[in-house]
Design an enzyme around this catalytic site. Sequence first.
Site, PDB file in Angstrom:
ATOM      1  N   ALA A   1     -86.081  82.442  82.868  1.00  0.00           N
ATOM      2  CA  ALA A   1     -86.512  83.233  81.706  1.00  0.00           C
ATOM      3  C   ALA A   1     -87.645  82.503  80.989  1.00  0.00           C
ATOM      4  O   ALA A   1     -87.472  81.374  80.514  1.00  0.00           O
ATOM      5  CB  ALA A   1     -85.341  83.447  80.764  1.00  0.00           C
TER       6      ALA A   1
ATOM      7  N   TYR B   1     -80.164  90.100  75.880  1.00  0.00           N
ATOM      8  CA  TYR B   1     -81.436  89.747  75.254  1.00  0.00           C
ATOM      9  C   TYR B   1     -82.153  91.038  74.829  1.00  0.00           C
ATOM     10  O   TYR B   1     -81.593  92.138  74.953  1.00  0.00           O
ATOM     11  CB  TYR B   1     -82.265  88.859  76.196  1.00  0.00           C
ATOM     12  CG  TYR B   1     -81.539  87.555  76.462  1.00  0.00           C
ATOM     13  CD1 TYR B   1     -81.270  86.672  75.411  1.00  0.00           C
ATOM     14  CD2 TYR B   1     -81.067  87.225  77.723  1.00  0.00           C
ATOM     15  CE1 TYR B   1     -80.556  85.493  75.626  1.00  0.00           C
ATOM     16  CE2 TYR B   1     -80.356  86.048  77.952  1.00  0.00           C
ATOM     17  CZ  TYR B   1     -80.101  85.187  76.897  1.00  0.00           C
ATOM     18  OH  TYR B   1     -79.398  84.030  77.101  1.00  0.00           O
TER      19      TYR B   1
ATOM     20  N   PRO C   1     -83.263  83.640  88.383  1.00  0.00           N
ATOM     21  CA  PRO C   1     -83.765  82.838  87.252  1.00  0.00           C
ATOM     22  C   PRO C   1     -82.653  81.999  86.647  1.00  0.00           C
ATOM     23  O   PRO C   1     -81.553  82.493  86.419  1.00  0.00           O
ATOM     24  CB  PRO C   1     -84.262  83.900  86.264  1.00  0.00           C
ATOM     25  CG  PRO C   1     -83.535  85.160  86.624  1.00  0.00           C
ATOM     26  CD  PRO C   1     -83.313  85.086  88.102  1.00  0.00           C
TER      27      PRO C   1
ATOM     28  N   CYS D   1     -82.440  79.107  83.513  1.00  0.00           N
ATOM     29  CA  CYS D   1     -83.078  78.293  82.479  1.00  0.00           C
ATOM     30  C   CYS D   1     -82.765  76.820  82.690  1.00  0.00           C
ATOM     31  O   CYS D   1     -81.613  76.454  82.921  1.00  0.00           O
ATOM     32  CB  CYS D   1     -82.549  78.684  81.103  1.00  0.00           C
ATOM     33  SG  CYS D   1     -83.298  80.173  80.470  1.00  0.00           S
TER      34      CYS D   1
HETATM   35  C1  LIG Z   1     -78.076  77.118  84.459  1.00  0.00           C
HETATM   36  C2  LIG Z   1     -78.196  78.610  84.449  1.00  0.00           C
HETATM   37  C3  LIG Z   1     -79.263  79.214  83.804  1.00  0.00           C
HETATM   38  C4  LIG Z   1     -79.424  80.606  83.829  1.00  0.00           C
HETATM   39  N1  LIG Z   1     -80.550  81.173  83.289  1.00  0.00           N
HETATM   40  C5  LIG Z   1     -80.802  82.488  83.470  1.00  0.00           C
HETATM   41  C6  LIG Z   1     -82.062  83.048  83.124  1.00  0.00           C
HETATM   42  O1  LIG Z   1     -82.981  82.350  82.726  1.00  0.00           O
HETATM   43  N2  LIG Z   1     -82.223  84.377  83.298  1.00  0.00           N
HETATM   44  C7  LIG Z   1     -81.235  85.175  83.830  1.00  0.00           C
HETATM   45  O2  LIG Z   1     -81.444  86.382  83.973  1.00  0.00           O
HETATM   46  N3  LIG Z   1     -80.060  84.647  84.221  1.00  0.00           N
HETATM   47  C8  LIG Z   1     -79.835  83.333  84.080  1.00  0.00           C
HETATM   48  N4  LIG Z   1     -78.677  82.786  84.573  1.00  0.00           N
HETATM   49  C9  LIG Z   1     -77.771  83.622  85.379  1.00  0.00           C
HETATM   50  C10 LIG Z   1     -78.096  83.461  86.873  1.00  0.00           C
HETATM   51  O3  LIG Z   1     -79.380  83.982  87.172  1.00  0.00           O
HETATM   52  C11 LIG Z   1     -77.063  84.190  87.754  1.00  0.00           C
HETATM   53  O4  LIG Z   1     -77.149  85.572  87.509  1.00  0.00           O
HETATM   54  C12 LIG Z   1     -75.645  83.694  87.495  1.00  0.00           C
HETATM   55  O5  LIG Z   1     -75.594  82.280  87.485  1.00  0.00           O
HETATM   56  C13 LIG Z   1     -74.650  84.245  88.519  1.00  0.00           C
HETATM   57  O6  LIG Z   1     -74.993  83.829  89.818  1.00  0.00           O
HETATM   58  P1  LIG Z   1     -74.237  82.577  90.547  1.00  0.00           P
HETATM   59  O7  LIG Z   1     -72.776  82.880  90.510  1.00  0.00           O
HETATM   60  O8  LIG Z   1     -74.807  82.590  91.941  1.00  0.00           O
HETATM   61  O9  LIG Z   1     -74.585  81.343  89.784  1.00  0.00           O
HETATM   62  C14 LIG Z   1     -78.468  81.407  84.511  1.00  0.00           C
HETATM   63  C15 LIG Z   1     -77.373  80.791  85.119  1.00  0.00           C
HETATM   64  C16 LIG Z   1     -77.240  79.420  85.115  1.00  0.00           C
HETATM   65  C17 LIG Z   1     -76.076  78.798  85.856  1.00  0.00           C
END
Ligand SMILES: Cc1cc2nc3c(=O)[nH]c(=O)nc-3n(C[C@H](O)[C@H](O)[C@H](O)COP(=O)(O)O)c2cc1C
Length: 359
Positions: free
Chosen positions: A62, A186, A23, A25
Amino acid sequence: MSALFQPLTLRDVTIPNRVWMPPMCQYSAAPEGPLTGAPGDWHFSHYTARATGGTGLIVVEATGVSPQGRISPYDLGLWNDTQVEAFRRITRFLASQGTVPAVQLAHAGRKASTDRTWTGGAPLGPDAYGWQPLAPSALAFDAGHPVPTELTTGQIAEIVGEFADAARRALAAGFEIVEIHGAHGYLIHEFLSPHSNHRTDAYGGSYENRTRFALEVVDAVRAVWPEEKPLFFRISATDWLDEGGWTPDDTVRFARDLQAHGVDLLDVSTGGNAPGVRIPTGPGYQVPFAARVKAETTLPVAAVGLITETEQAEKILANGEADAVLLGRELLRNPFWARHAARRLGEEVPVPDQYHRSM
Ligand SMILES: Cc1cc2nc3c(=O)[nH]c(=O)nc-3n(C[C@H](O)[C@H](O)[C@H](O)COP(=O)(O)O)c2cc1C
């Protein structure tokens, strides 16, 4: 055969491969008017691009179970039928590409009512579509954040009901999997962690009391979510605090409880509940937390956090550290990551007819 491109069946849902989108946002929904919280053109383009890119499962960002449960006024929501209809357009397209559509249901608790991240993410007042946040205890997340209102037990029960109502709507919207957002500081995480939960009633104090709200949400969602469809839970496996926080030991214990309550996969993240902690980020830095749950329980897990390379992802699965990998920012950079990985690993994956000349 590569591990990344093995299908995974949970309950009656088969996910075609282990390359998943977590996920993220987009803060791109209308903050007011009839389309508040409904996905629009940006969301359609964003999610469908990763589906044509061969991603096996997409967890939509989310999505607030209520207006007060949004992180920002620009979040998606699933509290009315207009939102359900708007989501259907996305889930239909994802399904047409063989991508399994999932949605993360969330309540932001004390971290609600903030601005979009690219304009600083600061708390917003009523003059900028903001509202007063709610939490287990009247403890501000950080300096500059408002002191949230402590929830009454009546309000806690209402929020449990909102999660169930949102899950019903997620089903009507065409989602195959619901993920409950229990991570990143959260509302559900705020109840779990002694750092943010100072209650003295049945929802605070002991491990059993602090996990009560999360398990009530799981039970309420499981009661309306079809038997044949999987339920995921995202957790922060550690608060990264030396003391007084949620720990990896708690996570292992809680994984067993979640499984007993009908959760089918733990999506293992970390942090978000205590500002200013030192997090040793680096490639795959959260994988050990997923691997520990995998080693010590029978609950399937997904690993996330700086997983970016084909060989790295393949190894996590081949080593049995996780059942799937989630690629966040890498999929923002490269929607076709799964197709490139398949090519590197010599796998045949279906390509949309329209793109057959790219094979
Ligand atoms: C733009 C953005 C929005 C995010 N929104 C959420 C979210 O809505 N819910 C959530 O659990 N994590 C959210 N995260 C965390 C990501 O799901 C993920 O766990 C985190 O970016 C680490 O993974 P990565 O290194 O592959 O980016 C968000 C991360 C980014 C970069």
